[in-house]
Write a protein that holds these residues in place. Structure first.
Motif, PDB file in Angstrom:
ATOM      1  N   PRO A  49      26.344  21.048 -31.494  1.00 63.04           N
ATOM      2  CA  PRO A  49      25.387  22.159 -31.514  1.00 63.04           C
ATOM      3  C   PRO A  49      24.701  22.234 -32.873  1.00 63.04           C
ATOM      4  O   PRO A  49      25.153  21.611 -33.837  1.00 63.04           O
ATOM      5  CB  PRO A  49      26.277  23.379 -31.276  1.00 63.04           C
ATOM      6  N   PRO A  50      23.626  23.014 -32.972  1.00 62.85           N
ATOM      7  CA  PRO A  50      22.968  23.189 -34.274  1.00 62.85           C
ATOM      8  C   PRO A  50      23.922  23.846 -35.270  1.00 62.85           C
ATOM      9  O   PRO A  50      24.823  24.594 -34.887  1.00 62.85           O
ATOM     10  CB  PRO A  50      21.810  24.132 -33.967  1.00 62.85           C
ATOM     11  N   ALA A  51      23.711  23.573 -36.549  1.00 62.58           N
ATOM     12  CA  ALA A  51      24.513  24.202 -37.597  1.00 62.58           C
ATOM     13  C   ALA A  51      24.210  25.701 -37.623  1.00 62.58           C
ATOM     14  O   ALA A  51      23.067  26.120 -37.431  1.00 62.58           O
ATOM     15  CB  ALA A  51      24.191  23.575 -38.944  1.00 62.58           C
ATOM     16  N   GLU A  52      25.237  26.504 -37.854  1.00 64.29           N
ATOM     17  CA  GLU A  52      25.069  27.961 -37.913  1.00 64.29           C
ATOM     18  C   GLU A  52      24.166  28.327 -39.085  1.00 64.29           C
ATOM     19  O   GLU A  52      24.314  27.790 -40.185  1.00 64.29           O
ATOM     20  CB  GLU A  52      26.420  28.658 -38.066  1.00 64.29           C
ATOM     21  N   SER A  53      23.213  29.210 -38.833  1.00 61.75           N
ATOM     22  CA  SER A  53      22.303  29.680 -39.878  1.00 61.75           C
ATOM     23  C   SER A  53      21.630  30.963 -39.395  1.00 61.75           C
ATOM     24  O   SER A  53      21.687  31.290 -38.207  1.00 61.75           O
ATOM     25  CB  SER A  53      21.230  28.628 -40.176  1.00 61.75           C
ATOM     26  N   ALA A  54      20.982  31.656 -40.309  1.00 60.16           N
ATOM     27  CA  ALA A  54      20.247  32.871 -39.936  1.00 60.16           C
ATOM     28  C   ALA A  54      19.101  32.519 -38.982  1.00 60.16           C
ATOM     29  O   ALA A  54      18.807  33.268 -38.049  1.00 60.16           O
ATOM     30  CB  ALA A  54      19.710  33.576 -41.183  1.00 60.16           C
ATOM     31  N   ALA A  55      18.466  31.363 -39.200  1.00 66.48           N
ATOM     32  CA  ALA A  55      17.375  30.939 -38.307  1.00 66.48           C
ATOM     33  C   ALA A  55      17.897  30.680 -36.902  1.00 66.48           C
ATOM     34  O   ALA A  55      17.250  31.038 -35.905  1.00 66.48           O
ATOM     35  CB  ALA A  55      16.700  29.695 -38.871  1.00 66.48           C
ATOM     36  N   LEU A  56      19.088  30.078 -36.781  1.00 66.32           N
ATOM     37  CA  LEU A  56      19.691  29.861 -35.467  1.00 66.32           C
ATOM     38  C   LEU A  56      20.014  31.197 -34.810  1.00 66.32           C
ATOM     39  O   LEU A  56      19.776  31.375 -33.614  1.00 66.32           O
ATOM     40  CB  LEU A  56      20.940  28.994 -35.573  1.00 66.32           C
ATOM     41  N   ASP A  57      20.540  32.144 -35.581  1.00 65.97           N
ATOM     42  CA  ASP A  57      20.843  33.471 -35.027  1.00 65.97           C
ATOM     43  C   ASP A  57      19.590  34.103 -34.420  1.00 65.97           C
ATOM     44  O   ASP A  57      19.635  34.652 -33.314  1.00 65.97           O
ATOM     45  CB  ASP A  57      21.417  34.404 -36.104  1.00 65.97           C
ATOM     46  N   ARG A  58      18.465  34.009 -35.130  1.00 69.73           N
ATOM     47  CA  ARG A  58      17.211  34.574 -34.615  1.00 69.73           C
ATOM     48  C   ARG A  58      16.761  33.855 -33.341  1.00 69.73           C
ATOM     49  O   ARG A  58      16.348  34.490 -32.368  1.00 69.73           O
ATOM     50  CB  ARG A  58      16.114  34.521 -35.683  1.00 69.73           C
ATOM     51  N   ALA A  59      16.873  32.538 -33.346  1.00 67.50           N
ATOM     52  CA  ALA A  59      16.479  31.759 -32.166  1.00 67.50           C
ATOM     53  C   ALA A  59      17.400  32.043 -30.981  1.00 67.50           C
ATOM     54  O   ALA A  59      16.940  32.172 -29.842  1.00 67.50           O
ATOM     55  CB  ALA A  59      16.491  30.266 -32.503  1.00 67.50           C
ATOM     56  N   ARG A  60      18.699  32.166 -31.245  1.00 63.47           N
ATOM     57  CA  ARG A  60      19.671  32.470 -30.174  1.00 63.47           C
ATOM     58  C   ARG A  60      19.406  33.846 -29.590  1.00 63.47           C
ATOM     59  O   ARG A  60      19.479  34.035 -28.374  1.00 63.47           O
ATOM     60  CB  ARG A  60      21.090  32.421 -30.750  1.00 63.47           C
ATOM     61  N   LYS A  61      19.086  34.814 -30.448  1.00 64.10           N
ATOM     62  CA  LYS A  61      18.800  36.174 -29.980  1.00 64.10           C
ATOM     63  C   LYS A  61      17.611  36.150 -29.023  1.00 64.10           C
ATOM     64  O   LYS A  61      17.655  36.757 -27.946  1.00 64.10           O
ATOM     65  CB  LYS A  61      18.517  37.098 -31.168  1.00 64.10           C
ATOM     66  N   ALA A  62      16.558  35.440 -29.400  1.00 68.51           N
ATOM     67  CA  ALA A  62      15.369  35.357 -28.545  1.00 68.51           C
ATOM     68  C   ALA A  62      15.678  34.609 -27.252  1.00 68.51           C
ATOM     69  O   ALA A  62      15.284  35.027 -26.160  1.00 68.51           O
ATOM     70  CB  ALA A  62      14.225  34.681 -29.291  1.00 68.51           C
ATOM     71  N   ALA A  63      16.410  33.494 -27.355  1.00 65.92           N
ATOM     72  CA  ALA A  63      16.717  32.679 -26.181  1.00 65.92           C
ATOM     73  C   ALA A  63      17.655  33.392 -25.216  1.00 65.92           C
ATOM     74  O   ALA A  63      17.587  33.171 -24.005  1.00 65.92           O
ATOM     75  CB  ALA A  63      17.341  31.354 -26.625  1.00 65.92           C
TER      76      ALA A  63
END
Length: 113
Positions: free
Chosen positions: A74-88
């Motif tokens: 999976p993608p590395a954990e990051s604030a950008a991933l958190d934002r993308a996961r929230k939207a997805a």
């Protein structure tokens, strides 16, 4: 022996960042709070072989996800991933969603046995 198996299973669930089996196939669930994965709260089912009863804590949401395929990460954990996961996750699922070319899947080593 049973205590060891239970302890290992719970440790795997918590170390996996909150994944737990919702079905016995290629799908699982993760708990998300504002896009960030959080640990699940599990209670062992009856001794008759019932599944663990797992829920997402507080105001976190239970979201469908897929297990990563063999060799996939999976993608590395990051604030950008958190934002993308929230939207997805607005549709209740991360299945088929990607971030920076990687699927938003759950590492198979997190999979309970």
């Amino acid at each position: 022996m049973l205590k060891t198996v239970l302890a290992v299973g719970l440790a795997a669930a918590f170390m996996g960042g909150g994944a737990y089996a919702g079905s016995r196939d290629s799908q699982t669930y993760v708990c998300l709070s504002n896009g960030q994965r959080v640990g699940v709260v599990c209670d062992r089912g009856g001794m008759s072989g019932d599944d663990d009863m797992c829920v997402c804590p507080g105001d976190s949401a239970k979201v469908k996800a897929s297990w990563c395929a063999e060799g996939q990460t999976p993608p590395a954990e990051s604030a950008a991933l958190d934002r993308a996961r929230k939207a997805a996750a607005r549709d209740g699922s991360l299945i088929g969603d990607t971030f920076e070319g990687k699927p938003m899947c759950v590492k198979t080593q997190s999979r309970p046995r």
